[in-house]
Design a protein around this motif. Sequence first.
Motif: not given
Length: 275
Positions: A108-119, A204-221
Motif C-alpha cells: 500500500l502506498q498510503e495507510q488504509l484502515t482494515i475496513s477500507q482494505i476490505i472494500a 475511490v481516492r486511493y484507487s484513482a491515485r495509485h493504480w498506475c503506480q502499482h501497475l508500473r511497478k508490476a510491469v517493471e517486474g
Amino acid sequence: MKVITPHDWKPWPTPREFQKLCSNADGLFHYAATALQWIEDQIDEHGRACQSWVFNNLTQEGGLSQLEDLYKLVLTSFENIDNLPRNEQRRRARLASFRHVMGTVLVLQEQLTISQIIALLADIPMGNLDVRHFLQQMRSVLIPSTITLFEEATPQIHKSFRDYIMGVHAPAEFHILTGHAHFLTAKSCLEDVVKAGSQSDVVVRYSARHWCQHLRKAVEGGTTWEDERMWNLLGEMVKEAVFDVWKAYSWSIFLDVAAAGWGLLKVRSKYEGES
C-alpha cells in the motif's frame, strides 16, 4: 493490561506454560506480543477446544526460539501446508487469496484502515476467502495488540515479518513477490474504478491515485503480460462514463492508461519474442 483468558479457564495457563513462553521470548517484546495475540486469536476462533493444545504448539520440541518459527506457526494456522489437503484446488485458491490480501497490505502506498482494505479487495471472491475473517485471523502480525477496534485499525506490520514473508525464509506457498503484489493491488484498484460509486470516498481516492503506480511497478517486474482481465479493465478506464466519474481524482488518467498500456505491450512483446 488486557486479559485474554476467559474467566472460567482458571488456572490457565499454568505457571510452567507461562514460564516457557517468557523463556522463548527471551526479552524480545515483539515475540511476546505476537505470541499473545496469536493465542487470543485461537481462543476467539476455537474457544475451549484450544485450551489443551495452544501452548503445546508454541512450546513443542523445545520451544520456538526465533521469530521465524512463530511466524510460520501463524501462517500454518491459516493453511497447514505440512498436511496433505482434502481439496487441492481449494487450497490453491486460499493461498492465492492469502498472497493477494497480504501482498496488498505490504505494498500500500498510503495507510488504509482494515475496513477500507476490505472494500479495496472486494474483487476477491467470497468463496475463495472471506477477507474480513482472514485479516482478523492474521491480526497477530498485522495490528498492534493495543488496538481494540479492529475495523478502524491501521495495519502496522513489523519489519521482521515483512522481511520474513517477502524474503527467502517463508514457505514458498506464502512467499510474497513484490511485483506480483503490486499487480494484484493495481487490478483491485482498477476493479474499484470501473465500478464507480460502489466504494467509500477514501477507497475511490486511493484507487484513482495509485493504480498506475502499482501497475508500473508490476510491469517493471515482468509479472503482468498474460493477464487478459487487466487489458479489459484498461479498456473500461477510457470509456466516457468511467472517466466522467474519476476525472475529479486524477486529471492525468488518459496519460496513466496510455503509459501503463504501453508498458504492458512492451512486456508482452518481450515474452512473446522469447517463446
